[in-house]
Design an enzyme around this catalytic site. Structure first.
Site, mmCIF file in Angstrom:
data_model
loop_
_atom_site.group_PDB
_atom_site.id
_atom_site.type_symbol
_atom_site.label_atom_id
_atom_site.label_comp_id
_atom_site.label_asym_id
_atom_site.label_seq_id
_atom_site.Cartn_x
_atom_site.Cartn_y
_atom_site.Cartn_z
ATOM 1 N N GLU A 53 -37.651 13.989 -14.524
ATOM 2 C CA GLU A 53 -39.068 13.853 -14.179
ATOM 3 C C GLU A 53 -39.286 12.644 -13.269
ATOM 4 O OE1 GLU A 53 -38.899 15.083 -18.614
ATOM 5 O OE2 GLU A 53 -37.680 13.955 -17.189
ATOM 6 N N CYS A 100 -39.433 12.977 -22.343
ATOM 7 C CA CYS A 100 -39.233 12.013 -23.429
ATOM 8 C C CYS A 100 -40.516 11.220 -23.653
ATOM 9 C CB CYS A 100 -38.056 11.098 -23.148
ATOM 10 S SG CYS A 100 -38.312 9.954 -21.781
#
Length: 156
Positions: free
Chosen positions: A62, A88
């Site tokens: 990401e 996460c």
């Protein structure tokens, strides 16, 4: 919503998630103890940035895709992020991807599967939703499970 529009939306989600899976596969077993994840950020049908997980201590997929998009001068406000694994939620060797997504004002996150890691395990999805980010789950789930099978064995 008319069926044609729903089918079109599904096709777009599949296409971008398939690309995210390809990006993850390119770094299979090259990410240390991290999963080999791919990510694509889009606005409409335009790809703004792509990324994949790097070795421990370096960018997750990401963050890599966000950096890629910003280097090209793209604003991420209102964009959609496709990722093969739930972002996460905690700051470990790298900052929280879910937190970064919220800060960048990405409005929709599409994931294939949740991250079973004990420190994440739906906390990333919860953090995104509580911040007003739309989260769609289960897109290309079987392919993601197949791709990440060896990594998933540690946690499932």
């Amino acid at each position: 919503m008319p069926l044609l529009i729903l089918l079109y939306m599904s096709e777009i989600k599949l296409r971008f998630m398939k690309r995210a899976l390809e990006l993850g596969e390119q770094v299979r077993n090259k990410t240390g103890d991290n999963p080999w994840v791919g990510c694509v950020i889009v606005r409409g049908e335009k790809v703004l940035g792509e990324g994949h997980t790097h070795p421990p201590g370096e960018a997750h997929a990401e963050a890599d895709a966000i950096l890629n998009a910003e280097k090209q001068g793209h604003s991420l406000t209102g964009s959609t992020l496709y990722c093969t694994l739930e972002p996460c939620s905690f700051h470990g060797r790298t900052p929280s991807c879910a937190e970064t997504i919220v800060k960048k004002q990405i409005s929709h996150v599409v994931i294939a599967i949740r991250d079973p890691h004990p420190k994440v395990n739906a906390a990333g999805v919860r953090m995104l939703r509580e911040s007003g980010v739309l989260v769609t789950e289960g897109i290309e789930e079987q392919d993601a499970r197949k791709s990440l099978k060896d990594w998933l064995l540690k946690y499932e």
